[in-house]
Enzyme design. Sequence first.
Site, mmCIF file in Angstrom:
data_model
loop_
_atom_site.group_PDB
_atom_site.id
_atom_site.type_symbol
_atom_site.label_atom_id
_atom_site.label_comp_id
_atom_site.label_asym_id
_atom_site.label_seq_id
_atom_site.Cartn_x
_atom_site.Cartn_y
_atom_site.Cartn_z
ATOM 1 N N GLY A 194 -30.339 -46.339 20.138
ATOM 2 C CA GLY A 194 -30.312 -47.066 18.878
ATOM 3 C C GLY A 194 -29.479 -46.347 17.837
ATOM 4 O O GLY A 194 -29.365 -45.128 17.836
ATOM 5 N N HIS A 220 -29.039 -42.903 13.734
ATOM 6 C CA HIS A 220 -29.233 -41.464 13.931
ATOM 7 C C HIS A 220 -27.939 -40.676 13.688
ATOM 8 O O HIS A 220 -27.813 -39.545 14.130
ATOM 9 C CB HIS A 220 -29.707 -41.190 15.359
ATOM 10 C CG HIS A 220 -30.913 -41.987 15.756
ATOM 11 N ND1 HIS A 220 -32.096 -41.914 15.070
ATOM 12 C CD2 HIS A 220 -31.097 -42.897 16.749
ATOM 13 C CE1 HIS A 220 -32.974 -42.738 15.641
ATOM 14 N NE2 HIS A 220 -32.394 -43.341 16.654
ATOM 15 N N HIS A 278 -37.518 -42.662 14.561
ATOM 16 C CA HIS A 278 -37.425 -44.096 14.307
ATOM 17 C C HIS A 278 -38.363 -44.535 13.193
ATOM 18 O O HIS A 278 -38.692 -45.710 13.092
ATOM 19 C CB HIS A 278 -37.743 -44.884 15.589
ATOM 20 C CG HIS A 278 -36.858 -44.536 16.733
ATOM 21 N ND1 HIS A 278 -37.266 -43.736 17.775
ATOM 22 C CD2 HIS A 278 -35.560 -44.858 16.986
ATOM 23 C CE1 HIS A 278 -36.262 -43.584 18.636
ATOM 24 N NE2 HIS A 278 -35.225 -44.253 18.177
ATOM 25 N N ASP A 303 -31.127 -28.919 -17.875
ATOM 26 C CA ASP A 303 -31.617 -27.542 -17.739
ATOM 27 C C ASP A 303 -31.118 -26.610 -18.833
ATOM 28 O O ASP A 303 -31.278 -25.398 -18.724
ATOM 29 C CB ASP A 303 -31.226 -26.979 -16.371
ATOM 30 C CG ASP A 303 -29.719 -26.796 -16.227
ATOM 31 O OD1 ASP A 303 -28.972 -27.288 -17.096
ATOM 32 O OD2 ASP A 303 -29.288 -26.154 -15.248
ATOM 33 N N THR A 318 -21.914 -22.683 -16.987
ATOM 34 C CA THR A 318 -20.904 -22.517 -18.027
ATOM 35 C C THR A 318 -21.435 -21.730 -19.214
ATOM 36 O O THR A 318 -20.724 -20.899 -19.789
ATOM 37 C CB THR A 318 -20.420 -23.905 -18.490
ATOM 38 O OG1 THR A 318 -19.931 -24.626 -17.362
ATOM 39 C CG2 THR A 318 -19.307 -23.779 -19.510
ATOM 40 N N SER A 319 -22.685 -21.972 -19.579
ATOM 41 C CA SER A 319 -23.231 -21.337 -20.790
ATOM 42 C C SER A 319 -23.181 -19.823 -20.704
ATOM 43 O O SER A 319 -22.777 -19.150 -21.659
ATOM 44 C CB SER A 319 -24.673 -21.799 -21.016
ATOM 45 O OG SER A 319 -24.733 -23.172 -21.232
ATOM 46 N N ASP A 322 -25.753 -32.585 -29.252
ATOM 47 C CA ASP A 322 -25.344 -31.740 -28.132
ATOM 48 C C ASP A 322 -26.284 -30.543 -28.049
ATOM 49 O O ASP A 322 -26.434 -29.797 -29.031
ATOM 50 C CB ASP A 322 -23.913 -31.246 -28.327
ATOM 51 C CG ASP A 322 -23.480 -30.322 -27.210
ATOM 52 O OD1 ASP A 322 -23.315 -30.793 -26.080
ATOM 53 O OD2 ASP A 322 -23.355 -29.102 -27.471
#
Length: 591
Positions: A61, A64, A225, A408, A451-452, A566
């Site tokens: 089948g 998968h 399945h 975050d 980045t911070s 921001d």
Amino acid sequence: MASVKKLINDANDVVTECIEGLVETYPGLQYLDGFPEVKVVIRADVSRGTYDKVALLSGGGSGHEPAHAGYVGPGMLTAAVCGDVFASPSVNAILAGIRSVTGPKGCLLIVKNYTGDRLNFGLAAEQAKAEGFKVEMVIVGDDCAIQTPRGVAGRRGLAGTIFVHKVAGAAADAGLNLDEVKAEAKRVAQLVGTMGVALSVCTLPGQGPSDRLGPGKMELGLGIHGEPGAAMADIQPVDVVVSHVLKRILSAECIPVKRGSRVALMVNGLGATPLMELMIAAGKAVAQLQLDYGVAVARVYTGCFMTALDMAGMSISILKVDDTILPRLDAPTKAPSWPVGVSGPRPPTTIPVPLPPAPANNETTASRPPELTGPGKLLEAAIEAGAEAIIKIKDSLNDWDSKVGDGDCGTTMWKGANAVLEDLRKCYPLNDTAATINELGGTIRRVMGGTSGVLYDIFSKAAYVKLKDNADQPLTAKCWSDALDAAVTAVSTYGGASAGHRTMLDALLPAAAVLREKVDAGEDPVKAFVAAAEAAQAGAESTKDMQAQAGRSSYISPDLLTAVPDPGAMAVAAWFGAAADAVSLNAAAAT
């Protein structure tokens, strides 16, 4: 019940359209012109009736993927027969596959142990024999979920089947005859065990989701399945899950592995599990196999090899290996879904490479002085106040960031602030302002990702260089203003943003401008600092009306940014304002 959103057209066409995309992607593959009943992927370089090696066919089948068509190629399968989703292919399709690739040396059918597959592949094999083809079949039943299989069904065929494909494919590619290839395939099938764990139930195309698994639950010992597992349990840490699975697989009734054995490990994603989680499981499995069971892990394969549509979870397969099997696993193949870069011996213990030492002149031995000068106390108060302000607004920063970014910002800044407070007590040479600013950047870079962390370290380094240039003279308000200008310029230069781009610069730039203006006009330095902080706050608030042109917010629809400030700019306003208040309060107390 509403259906789950899928990137499909008609649910009835998913397999044929998947095959079309597959052969467009991999030029070494082709398919037979028999849609919709005959869905067979074959090697493009194999001509009917002329193949001079044992042909290998597998299938079952669909749903998968990458199994089984992803393992068609030199060194593995010669053809894969695809049924509808979770349904065995028809006898006619299997027979078409046999006819299309089988030459004088015959073919081996590798079949997972499901009733429909056994019957359909078996009938096709008998029909092909009647037509004069040499055909043999190997059944793979590697499921270890139930230690003693019930009835005549036996163990299900799971991801361990991929090991059978690889070993048999390498044997056929080496020119072995049909009986020899079958013997190697059968031996691997007897030496491999698999067990699966599901965190969710898969959703068939065009159908609604199942609510069988409630929140916080997982299933142990399931097939591929969407069928229920052997047991349901509360979700556990991956260490515990891996331990349970290994214990079941390595039981005496499943595969003959004992202390001192060598094994190959396969950690297989079931379709919706991130590679990060699979890699975590692989690392824990290797450690437990070697330390708890005394087993040498000779090869590790981690990824999605045999999935169950969009099921979250994994299976673990253990194959006992020796000097006959290992070269077959390492033999080259052009099958598109067999992993590269894992062949050859692996070290018994993986030891991290030592960090390269920093140049001697860059090594720092900064420490807190036994006594602080007046400026040192003032600097300490400002840093402490700024860090505590960030800690207080962690949840607000996360909330704003969840609307305009990845949610975050507050957590990231909170980590940095806590690390600053810890290092402030022991590491910062507070009587040396320039060196303290440099250490501050180092703390932030060490604990703040993304980045911070980099931008704040750039900010600190640029300020440090400017303050260091003036180290031979008293630290004046103009020195601080010059340092802030240099720091803000560096952030803009390396970060690529400027005023109005809805970033931390929209708080820093007005603060630097006001501080410069007040200092040049000869105003009181403390009052100038407070005025700069007010400008930072106003600048941060103004980002509510800006269209983002930098950072993650630039990818967000402008409609979603309305009235949300921001978070990076608000963080600047918080620590800048708290530092100014602390300086103002301590300066007043000193007078």
